[in-house]
Design a protein around this motif. Structure first.
Motif, PDB file in Angstrom:
ATOM      1  N   LYS A 144      50.745  42.403  86.065  1.00 30.09           N
ATOM      2  CA  LYS A 144      50.660  42.283  84.601  1.00 30.09           C
ATOM      3  C   LYS A 144      49.612  41.261  84.186  1.00 30.09           C
ATOM      4  O   LYS A 144      48.854  41.491  83.238  1.00 30.09           O
ATOM      5  CB  LYS A 144      52.022  41.902  84.015  1.00 30.09           C
ATOM      6  N   THR A 145      49.569  40.140  84.875  1.00 33.59           N
ATOM      7  CA  THR A 145      48.569  39.113  84.567  1.00 33.59           C
ATOM      8  C   THR A 145      47.166  39.633  84.865  1.00 33.59           C
ATOM      9  O   THR A 145      46.233  39.398  84.095  1.00 33.59           O
ATOM     10  CB  THR A 145      48.841  37.823  85.369  1.00 33.59           C
TER      11      THR A 145
ATOM     12  N   GLU B  75      41.447  41.202  78.372  1.00 34.32           N
ATOM     13  CA  GLU B  75      40.872  40.131  77.567  1.00 34.32           C
ATOM     14  C   GLU B  75      39.423  39.795  77.924  1.00 34.32           C
ATOM     15  O   GLU B  75      38.677  39.331  77.074  1.00 34.32           O
ATOM     16  CB  GLU B  75      41.734  38.874  77.658  1.00 34.32           C
TER      17      GLU B  75
ATOM     18  N   ARG C 241      46.149  41.822  82.083  1.00 36.64           N
ATOM     19  CA  ARG C 241      45.835  41.020  80.900  1.00 36.64           C
ATOM     20  C   ARG C 241      44.437  40.408  81.025  1.00 36.64           C
ATOM     21  O   ARG C 241      43.670  40.376  80.061  1.00 36.64           O
ATOM     22  CB  ARG C 241      46.879  39.921  80.715  1.00 36.64           C
TER      23      ARG C 241
END
Length: 194
Positions: free
Chosen positions: A118-119, A126, A122
């Motif tokens: 998930k990180t 971003e 992200r």
């Protein structure tokens, strides 16, 4: 803010160096790829980021401004702290991290210690718009504008053949022979494809 420290390397530890600058020994956490290039007794200029926490002040260091700037972008992502950013740069040294972000390769990023899927997603979401493929290609030493266009065309051709952007980028950059022909570069790059 401490922008850089220049001095003699006193000691290289597992995750940091101790650098002597005018009689003061600074402990600077660094990526493993950078630690492998540093030897005790040598003089180095290390670009730094000072992280201030409630109970500690920590320096994170890099051998180039570009790597420091990438680190700052990483820690700007929600959920990624300085240790996580350093872990990511260690797992994906050089241009491979930027290529992983551009190509959306979450697996490569999540190989970093403490970084989950998930990180990694992200980070890709971003930072994808903040990293330019042309810039990544042109940061390699000795590249001229024409070389950059030829390399970019070869990378796009490999992607059109079904290879990932990361594999295509790495294959083209492994070609040692200087050529101004996209087809020849493509043939040489295909020999390096993973």
């Amino acid at each position: 803010m401490i922008s850089y420290i220049k001095g003699i390397i006193e000691e290289v530890e597992e995750d940091k160096v101790i650098i002597d600058n005018n009689g003061i020994g600074y402990g600077i956490f660094m990526p493993q790829s950078s630690l492998e290039l540093i030897g005790s007794g040598e003089e180095f200029k290390i670009y730094t980021y000072l992280n201030v926490k409630e109970d500690a002040m920590q320096l994170y260091g890099f051998l180039s401004k570009e790597e420091l700037n990438l680190f700052k972008k990483l820690i700007g992502v929600s959920g990624v702290g300085p240790k996580g950013g350093l872990s990511i740069i260690t797992a994906c040294p050089g241009d491979s991290l930027q290529m992983a972000i551009i190509s959306g390769d979450a697996k490569a990023i999540s190989k970093a210690q403490g970084i989950g899927a998930k990180t990694a997603q992200r980070i890709i979401i971003e930072l994808k718009d903040k990293i330019d493929l042309e810039e990544v290609i042109s940061t390699n030493p000795g590249d001229a504008v024409a070389d950059t266009e030829i390399k970019s065309d070869a990378i796009e051709a490999l992607i059109a053949l079904g290879y990932s952007r990361t594999s295509a980028f790495n294959a083209v950059n492994k070609v040692d022979k200087i050529t101004d022909d996209v087809e020849e570069l493509l043939k040489l790059a295909l020999k390096n494809i993973i």
